[in-house]
Design a protein around this motif. Structure first.
Motif, PDB file in Angstrom:
ATOM      1  N   ARG A  20      47.311  35.113  38.848  1.00  0.00           N
ATOM      2  CA  ARG A  20      47.532  35.091  37.751  1.00  0.00           C
ATOM      3  C   ARG A  20      45.853  35.174  36.821  1.00  0.00           C
ATOM      4  N   PHE A  21      46.027  33.434  36.839  1.00  0.00           N
ATOM      5  CA  PHE A  21      43.903  34.156  35.559  1.00  0.00           C
ATOM      6  C   PHE A  21      42.944  35.279  35.997  1.00  0.00           C
ATOM      7  N   SER A  33      51.896  40.324  47.402  1.00  0.00           N
ATOM      8  CA  SER A  33      52.541  38.919  47.470  1.00  0.00           C
ATOM      9  C   SER A  33      54.093  38.436  48.288  1.00  0.00           C
ATOM     10  N   GLU A  34      52.945  37.358  49.313  1.00  0.00           N
ATOM     11  CA  GLU A  34      54.147  36.435  50.011  1.00  0.00           C
ATOM     12  C   GLU A  34      54.472  35.929  49.921  1.00  0.00           C
ATOM     13  N   GLY A  36      53.460  31.983  49.226  1.00  0.00           N
ATOM     14  CA  GLY A  36      51.651  31.976  50.537  1.00  0.00           C
ATOM     15  C   GLY A  36      50.283  32.370  49.927  1.00  0.00           C
ATOM     16  N   PHE A  37      50.624  33.401  49.755  1.00  0.00           N
ATOM     17  CA  PHE A  37      49.719  34.460  49.769  1.00  0.00           C
ATOM     18  C   PHE A  37      49.763  35.401  48.243  1.00  0.00           C
ATOM     19  N   VAL A  38      48.835  35.880  47.743  1.00  0.00           N
ATOM     20  CA  VAL A  38      48.836  37.154  46.936  1.00  0.00           C
ATOM     21  C   VAL A  38      47.473  37.903  47.156  1.00  0.00           C
ATOM     22  N   ALA A  39      47.155  39.199  46.923  1.00  0.00           N
ATOM     23  CA  ALA A  39      46.030  39.725  46.815  1.00  0.00           C
ATOM     24  C   ALA A  39      46.292  40.120  45.765  1.00  0.00           C
ATOM     25  N   ILE A  40      45.193  41.099  44.844  1.00  0.00           N
ATOM     26  CA  ILE A  40      45.075  40.793  43.767  1.00  0.00           C
ATOM     27  C   ILE A  40      43.220  42.107  43.983  1.00  0.00           C
ATOM     28  N   PRO A  52      34.230  55.622  37.411  1.00  0.00           N
ATOM     29  CA  PRO A  52      32.853  55.370  38.675  1.00  0.00           C
ATOM     30  C   PRO A  52      32.317  53.991  38.858  1.00  0.00           C
ATOM     31  N   GLY A  53      31.413  54.239  39.662  1.00  0.00           N
ATOM     32  CA  GLY A  53      31.119  53.239  40.435  1.00  0.00           C
ATOM     33  C   GLY A  53      31.421  53.435  41.765  1.00  0.00           C
ATOM     34  N   PRO A  54      31.438  52.222  42.384  1.00  0.00           N
ATOM     35  CA  PRO A  54      32.215  51.707  43.721  1.00  0.00           C
ATOM     36  C   PRO A  54      33.312  50.878  43.614  1.00  0.00           C
ATOM     37  N   VAL A  55      34.152  51.101  44.291  1.00  0.00           N
ATOM     38  CA  VAL A  55      35.727  50.750  43.892  1.00  0.00           C
ATOM     39  C   VAL A  55      35.448  49.378  43.839  1.00  0.00           C
ATOM     40  N   PRO A  56      35.675  47.875  43.150  1.00  0.00           N
ATOM     41  CA  PRO A  56      35.103  46.199  42.878  1.00  0.00           C
ATOM     42  C   PRO A  56      36.045  46.073  44.725  1.00  0.00           C
ATOM     43  N   PRO A  57      35.416  44.224  45.352  1.00  0.00           N
ATOM     44  CA  PRO A  57      36.579  44.322  46.344  1.00  0.00           C
ATOM     45  C   PRO A  57      37.826  43.667  45.636  1.00  0.00           C
ATOM     46  N   SER A  58      38.964  42.880  46.515  1.00  0.00           N
ATOM     47  CA  SER A  58      39.898  42.711  46.044  1.00  0.00           C
ATOM     48  C   SER A  58      39.724  41.194  46.155  1.00  0.00           C
ATOM     49  N   LEU A  59      40.506  40.444  45.573  1.00  0.00           N
ATOM     50  CA  LEU A  59      40.302  38.975  45.965  1.00  0.00           C
ATOM     51  C   LEU A  59      42.442  38.420  46.112  1.00  0.00           C
ATOM     52  N   THR A  60      41.722  37.809  47.452  1.00  0.00           N
ATOM     53  CA  THR A  60      42.915  37.331  48.044  1.00  0.00           C
ATOM     54  C   THR A  60      43.509  36.003  47.774  1.00  0.00           C
ATOM     55  N   PHE A  61      44.178  35.032  47.581  1.00  0.00           N
ATOM     56  CA  PHE A  61      44.260  34.107  47.684  1.00  0.00           C
ATOM     57  C   PHE A  61      45.582  33.301  48.688  1.00  0.00           C
ATOM     58  N   ALA A  62      44.974  32.564  48.890  1.00  0.00           N
ATOM     59  CA  ALA A  62      46.100  31.360  50.600  1.00  0.00           C
ATOM     60  C   ALA A  62      46.515  30.161  49.555  1.00  0.00           C
TER      61      ALA A  62
END
Length: 129
Positions: A20-21, A33-34, A36-40, A52-62
């Motif tokens: 969320r932060f 989201s499952e 113990g794991f969330v991907a944003i 515009p520009g490249p697709v930014p990377p995702s962040l995963t939290f485990a």
């Protein structure tokens, strides 16, 4: 053929809260989201629109059992796109970030903050669209 940077994996104690932060910081949305794991990641681009520009990377939290104990070896740099650096720093502090001292001299053009779990990140001075 080369590799492409697609995601940054972050170990943490509370994946939902940290996701969320970072969604608020980056204007991302939860993609998966499952327990113990969330991907944003960046919101989907509406049909017929271009990003515009490249697709930014995702962040995963485990969720991991151990806590942060030493300085980060890697960190995220963010750059405000619609406001000045000091305004962005205030916004991020209001979201739950905190200032950290990692030995900066005071002459840096960036501000060093930590997310709610203590992971350092920098807020750069230059604005980039």
């Amino acid at each position: 053929m080369t590799s492409k940077f697609t995601e940054l994996a972050i170990d943490c104690a509370d994946p939902d809260s940290l996701a969320r932060f970072w969604c608020s910081v980056l204007d991302y949305e939860v993609q998966e989201s499952e327990d113990g794991f969330v991907a944003i990641g960046s919101p989907a681009v509406p049909e017929g629109k271009n990003r515009p520009g490249p697709v930014p990377p995702s962040l995963t939290f485990a969720r991991v059992p151990e806590g942060k104990t030493v300085k980060n070896r890697l960190h995220i740099d963010v750059n405000a796109t619609d406001r000045e650096q000091d305004e962005e720093v205030r916004r991020l502090l209001d979201l739950g970030a905190r200032r950290v001292d990692v030995g900066q001299t005071g002459e840096e053009s960036w501000a060093i903050l930590a997310d709610p779990e203590g992971n350092e990140f920098c807020v750069l001075a230059g604005r980039h669209p």
